[in-house]
Design an enzyme around this catalytic site. Structure first.
Site, PDB file in Angstrom:
ATOM      1  CG  HIS A 188      23.656 -17.567   5.989  1.00  0.00           C
ATOM      2  ND1 HIS A 188      23.349 -16.971   4.801  1.00  0.00           N
ATOM      3  CD2 HIS A 188      24.805 -17.003   6.398  1.00  0.00           C
ATOM      4  CE1 HIS A 188      24.283 -16.090   4.501  1.00  0.00           C
ATOM      5  NE2 HIS A 188      25.171 -16.084   5.466  1.00  0.00           N
ATOM      6  NE  ARG A 295       6.466  -0.170   3.057  1.00  0.00           N
ATOM      7  CZ  ARG A 295       5.553  -0.987   2.541  1.00  0.00           C
ATOM      8  NH1 ARG A 295       5.814  -2.263   2.379  1.00  0.00           N
ATOM      9  NH2 ARG A 295       4.367  -0.530   2.181  1.00  0.00           N
ATOM     10  NE  ARG A 331       9.584   3.672   0.647  1.00  0.00           N
ATOM     11  CZ  ARG A 331       8.433   3.387   1.228  1.00  0.00           C
ATOM     12  NH1 ARG A 331       7.306   3.631   0.590  1.00  0.00           N
ATOM     13  NH2 ARG A 331       8.393   2.843   2.410  1.00  0.00           N
ATOM     14  CD  GLU A 429       4.370   7.724  -1.183  1.00  0.00           C
ATOM     15  OE1 GLU A 429       3.827   6.801  -0.561  1.00  0.00           O
ATOM     16  OE2 GLU A 429       5.571   8.006  -1.049  1.00  0.00           O
ATOM     17  CG  ASN A 452      -0.256   1.445   1.619  1.00  0.00           C
ATOM     18  OD1 ASN A 452      -1.170   0.819   1.094  1.00  0.00           O
ATOM     19  ND2 ASN A 452       0.922   0.908   1.859  1.00  0.00           N
ATOM     20  CG  ASP A 453       1.651   7.568   2.421  1.00  0.00           C
ATOM     21  OD1 ASP A 453       1.076   7.834   3.496  1.00  0.00           O
ATOM     22  OD2 ASP A 453       2.815   7.110   2.371  1.00  0.00           O
ATOM     23  NE  ARG A 463       0.029   4.399   5.819  1.00  0.00           N
ATOM     24  CZ  ARG A 463       1.044   4.123   5.006  1.00  0.00           C
ATOM     25  NH1 ARG A 463       1.443   5.002   4.103  1.00  0.00           N
ATOM     26  NH2 ARG A 463       1.646   2.976   5.064  1.00  0.00           N
ATOM     27  CB  CYS A 500       4.613  -0.605  -4.599  1.00  0.00           C
ATOM     28  SG  CYS A 500       4.802   1.118  -4.133  1.00  0.00           S
TER      29      CYS A 500
HETATM   30  C1  PEP Z   1       2.280   3.525   0.104  1.00  0.00           C
HETATM   31  O1  PEP Z   1       2.192   4.614   0.651  1.00  0.00           O
HETATM   32  O2  PEP Z   1       1.352   2.986  -0.537  1.00  0.00           O
HETATM   33  C2  PEP Z   1       3.550   2.769   0.155  1.00  0.00           C
HETATM   34  C3  PEP Z   1       3.728   1.718  -0.598  1.00  0.00           C
HETATM   35  O3  PEP Z   1       4.501   3.155   1.021  1.00  0.00           O
HETATM   36  P1  PEP Z   1       4.384   3.046   2.615  1.00  0.00           P
HETATM   37  O4  PEP Z   1       3.220   2.118   2.923  1.00  0.00           O
HETATM   38  O5  PEP Z   1       5.669   2.504   3.092  1.00  0.00           O
HETATM   39  O6  PEP Z   1       4.139   4.435   3.023  1.00  0.00           O
HETATM   40 MG    MG Z   2       3.903   5.733   1.307  1.00  0.00          MG
END
Ligand code: PEP
Ligand code: MG
Length: 542
Positions: A188, A295, A331, A429, A452-453, A463, A500
């Site tokens: 805290h 996440r 998620r 994704e 990202n994916d 990646r 996201c």
């Molecule tokens: C993504 O893939 O863009 C995503 C937000 O999830 P992570 O980066 O956790 O795979």
């Molecule tokens: Mg992802």
């Protein structure tokens, strides 16, 4: 110059004199008394004073750091009123014929030991709270004012540890930063520090003695470094850095409390991404409108065995409650590929990014999935929770998920456990999900694009592989068209769509995303205000 390293709790640079804070040790003696009832009365009146002090602290904290973070002082009031705790104190006074201080100290120690041996992390954290309320009572019984003496000159505070009530009592105009030898970034105290904008470091191996006390130090909260008696060049460099940080912060701070709205009046939901309930303070501090991506796999990665339904329920409930009615999208487990936990015993794979990960794993091992869904649906009663499923490639997968959802709700209903099926969405994704996004939009309530994916799978660029950097196009036209297509298909079915992935915080693309019709952007907490600035500078009619 001496240099010490610790864990950053809150960034920023502070330069000043360090003051070693030693909590006054109130040594409690066991004294036999003739009239125990007098001691019981002393205890009752100390308890009343403690309740009043905590009420004042609660009001102060509410004004300074908000209701959610002030809640700790409400918890302390509840603990003081706890029937078992009170009964134990009275019982020790009466049966052992001893002074109230001794009975409180013994009860505090016993309860704290019980809490600290519990498996549940939430209950473990209560051990510190019991110690805190017991010390408060003892200080009052000893006739003291539990008030930390404030120094005249603003200083950097160094301590073994700080309990939440000490942290909130710090006069922010007198404390430049604080560093503690103990303490976790999860406590805290750390949460309060983040919300209070004080550079802070915990877990630093600093000697709390005369070799430190009164010396000039630099606290680099961002990097978790303390320089004691810094050399002139370091001092100069840090002063410049401090100045730069201040200017940038001031500019962005003015956007707090402002709407995330374009020049022509379109309101965008600007949310934050987090990996843990520890990050909640960052969300609040950066004034995000909600959480667009929690996440949840980090809960699994931090442990050595599967988190139980109860553990997960407490985490999700805390997040829902703290967000106080703002949307919080959790998620479901996205484990596999680069995110591995040994206790899942996953087989090594030739191509893990295309392997048994995320929703595929959940559908293969429904017992894991069901535990998480139960915890989520139970926590959804406590706030505006939403759930989203990662790595979707087909309508069939969504239907299989819905079968598990139906089983979970039937079980909860049968067991008479309160629950709510929250808003359900999916991550877009994979290129497959983009291509069938018109069909998927009929099955779910929202889309969140994981760039990202999506970038990795669209450009066929692992990646994790740094050797491919020169082939990676951050603004790939292929990915941008996929996003546009997803948004169009979502809107045709009347559902909302957000981004996201990391691309969502790229302010060079904000205007383009908004012109595509993206309804929500979820970014790292530290990027919220810069993206808000970009949104507010966008004119969709231009
Ligand atoms: C993504 O893939 O863009 C995503 C937000 O999830 P992570 O980066 O956790 O795979
Ligand atoms: Mg992802």
């Amino acid at each position: 110059m001496r240099i010490y390293h610790g864990k950053s709790v809150y960034g920023g640079i502070a330069i000043g004199k360090i003051k070693v804070h030693n909590r006054e040790d109130v040594t409690v003696k066991r004294i036999r008394v003739e009239v125990p009832e007098q001691e019981v009365n002393r205890y009752e009146s100390a308890k009343e004073t403690a309740m009043k002090q905590l009420k004042t602290l609660y009001d102060k904290a509410c004004a300074e750091v908000g209701d959610a973070n002030a809640a700790i002082f409400e918890i302390h009031q509840m603990m003081l009123e706890d029937a078992d705790y009170q009964e134990s104190i009275r019982h020790i006074i009466r049966t052992q014929k001893v002074n109230a201080e001794y009975a409180v100290a013994t009860t505090g120690r016993n309860f704290s030991n019980i809490f600290s041996t519990m498996e549940d992390a939430y209950m473990q954290a209560r051990a510190e709270d019991v110690r805190d309320i017991s010390e408060r009572l003892i200080t009052i019984l000893a006739g003291g004012e539990q008030q930390r003496q404030q120094e005249e000159e603003p200083m950097i505070l160094a301590a073994e540890d700080l309990v939440p009530s000490e942290t909130v009592q710090l006069d922010k105009s007198k404390v430049l930063a604080f560093v503690t030898v103990k303490g976790s970034a999860n406590s805290h105290t750390a949460i309060l520090a983040r919300t209070m904008n004080i550079p802070a470091i915990v877990g630093i191996d600093l000697p709390l003695d005369d070799t430190i006390d009164g010396k000039i130090v630099i606290v680099n909260g961002t990097q978790g470094i303390v320089y004691v008696e810094p050399e002139p060049e370091i001092l100069e460099r840090m002063k410049e850095k401090q100045q730069e940080e201040r200017q940038q912060r001031e500019l962005l701070q003015s956007l707090k409390g402002k709407e995330s709205v374009t020049l022509d009046g379109k309101k965008i939901c600007l949310y934050a991404n987090i990996g843990n309930s520890k990050d909640l303070a960052l969300v609040l501090q950066n004034d995000a409108d909600g959480i667009g991506l929690f996440r949840s796999e980090f809960i699994y990665l931090e442990r050595e065995k599967f988190p139980t339904e109860e553990e997960q329920f407490h985490i999700y409930k805390t997040v829902a409650e703290t967000m106080a009615g703002k949307k919080t999208i959790i998620r479901t487990l996205d484990i596999g590929a680069d995110k591995q936990a040994g206790y899942f015993h996953l087989e090594p794979e030739e191509n893990p990014a295309m392997g048994l990960r995320a929703i595929r794993l959940c559908l293969t091992r429904p017992e894991i999935f069901k535990t998480q869904l139960r915890a989520l649906f139970r926590a959804a009663v406590f706030g505006d929770l939403a759930v989203m499923y990662p790595m979707i490639t087909s309508v069939n997968e969504v239907r299989r998920i819905q079968e598990v959802v139906a089983e979970v709700t039937a079980e909860l209903k049968k067991e008479d456990i309160p629950y709510r099926v929250p808003e359900q969405g999916i991550m877009i994704e994979t290129p497959a999900a983009v291509m069938v996004s018109d069909m998927l939009a009929k099955e779910v309530e929202f889309f969140s694009i994981g760039t990202n994916d999506l970038s990795q799978y669209t450009m066929a660029i692992d990646r994790q592989n740094p050797h491919l950097d020169s082939f990676f196009e951050p603004h790939s036209e292929a990915v941008l068209r996929m996003i546009a297509m997803t948004v169009e298909n979502a809107h045709k079915e009347g559902i909302w769509v957000g981004i996201c992935g990391e691309l969502g915080s790229d302010t060079a693309l904000t205007e383009r995303f908004l012109k595509m019709g993206v309804d929500e952007l979820s970014v790292a907490p530290g990027h919220v205000l810069s993206v808000r600035k970009a949104i507010r500078e966008t004119d969709l009619n231009a």
